[in-house]
Design an enzyme around this catalytic site. Structure first.
Site, mmCIF file in Angstrom:
data_model
loop_
_atom_site.group_PDB
_atom_site.id
_atom_site.type_symbol
_atom_site.label_atom_id
_atom_site.label_comp_id
_atom_site.label_asym_id
_atom_site.label_seq_id
_atom_site.Cartn_x
_atom_site.Cartn_y
_atom_site.Cartn_z
ATOM 1 N N HIS A 1 0.832 -1.204 0.000
ATOM 2 C CA HIS A 1 0.000 0.000 0.000
ATOM 3 C C HIS A 1 0.864 1.251 0.000
ATOM 4 C CE1 HIS A 1 -2.750 3.148 1.378
ATOM 5 N NE2 HIS A 1 -3.736 2.365 0.977
ATOM 6 N N GLU B 1 1.225 4.042 -2.745
ATOM 7 C CA GLU B 1 1.260 5.402 -2.224
ATOM 8 C C GLU B 1 2.556 5.752 -1.509
ATOM 9 O OE1 GLU B 1 -2.165 6.015 0.217
ATOM 10 O OE2 GLU B 1 -3.584 5.357 -1.334
#
Length: 255
Positions: free
Chosen positions: A142, A173
């Site tokens: 993530h 991200e």
């Protein structure tokens, strides 16, 4: 004396991905016979979506309030989070706010909480994904703006030190990003794998989706032959055992 475990996850609205969470919860429950085990999801958005489908999942705070009302005295909050980060920090703050209401309340550490965890995790990935000539595996994490994002490059280092130059860690991200690896992946056969507890929306859309910005499409644009795994880390036995050991560590603190 009433004791309980609050198995706390971010949550997912993808039905198949909920099996990833359930697999870890099953391992946690099996490691603590005699304890009441309660599920909690920290994401308000996920809980709202599930409520609209007729499934009610409490937040961690709600779960703790219910346990207190039932006379529970000792509670272990065991997160299924992969690493420290903003979500974990928020969870711990919320738990500490209600801790005085219990005789004892402990919050367990995330899965990758230190060097030994990262090394063990790298070893598990190497065994699960043996080297194949000409092939590569890209793990989609993530990523976060939190300093805990350093876990991802640390994991990459641990894999490289094992001689696995075919395994790549990238994030949606954070850093490293997929772009950092594209020159080394061009023209290869690539397997995309979620580096997340669940294969949820990120795995379905950002990783395996058909849009031009998905990782699959971008790799295909670089001349790669791409396949995608759509199961989360929670399905792997050795990952479940790592969570089990994390819970036993928490229980050893007097819960």
């Amino acid at each position: 004396m009433k004791s309980a475990i609050v198995m706390t996850s971010f949550g997912t609205s993808v039905p198949q991905a909920q099996e990833d969470i359930a697999a870890v919860e099953g391992a946690l429950a099996a490691a603590a016979p005699g304890y009441r085990c309660v599920r909690a999801f920290t994401s308000p958005t996920i809980r709202k979506i599930l409520a609209g489908r007729g499934t009610s999942v409490p937040s961690m705070t709600q779960a703790l309030e219910r346990l207190r009302g039932e006379g529970t005295e000792r509670v272990a909050v065991q997160p299924t989070h992969l690493l420290y980060g903003f979500e974990y920090d928020r969870l711990k703050t919320q738990a500490q706010a209600v801790a005085p209401c219990f005789q004892a309340l402990r919050v367990g550490r995330p899965l990758l909480a230190g060097t030994e965890d990262i090394l063990a995790f790298a070893g598990g990935l190497c065994q699960t994904y043996p080297a194949q000539e000409g092939g590569a595996v890209v793990f989609m994490g993530h990523g976060t703006g939190h300093f805990a994002n350093a876990v991802y490059p640390a994991l990459q280092t641990a894999l490289s030190l094992r001689g696995r130059e075919d395994l790549f860690v990238a994030t949606v991200e954070g850093w490293p990003a997929l772009e950092d690896w594209l020159p080394r992946l061009a023209g290869r056969e690539v397997r995309l794998v979620p580096l997340m507890l669940v294969a949820g929306e990120h795995a379905k859309k950002d990783m395996a989706g058909g849009g031009p910005d998905s990782w699959k499409s971008r790799l295909e644009g670089a001349g790669c032959r791409v396949s995608c795994a759509l199961t989360g880390l929670g399905r792997l036995d050795w990952v479940q055992q790592m969570y089990r050991q994390r819970l036993l560590e928490t229980l050893s603190e007097g819960i």
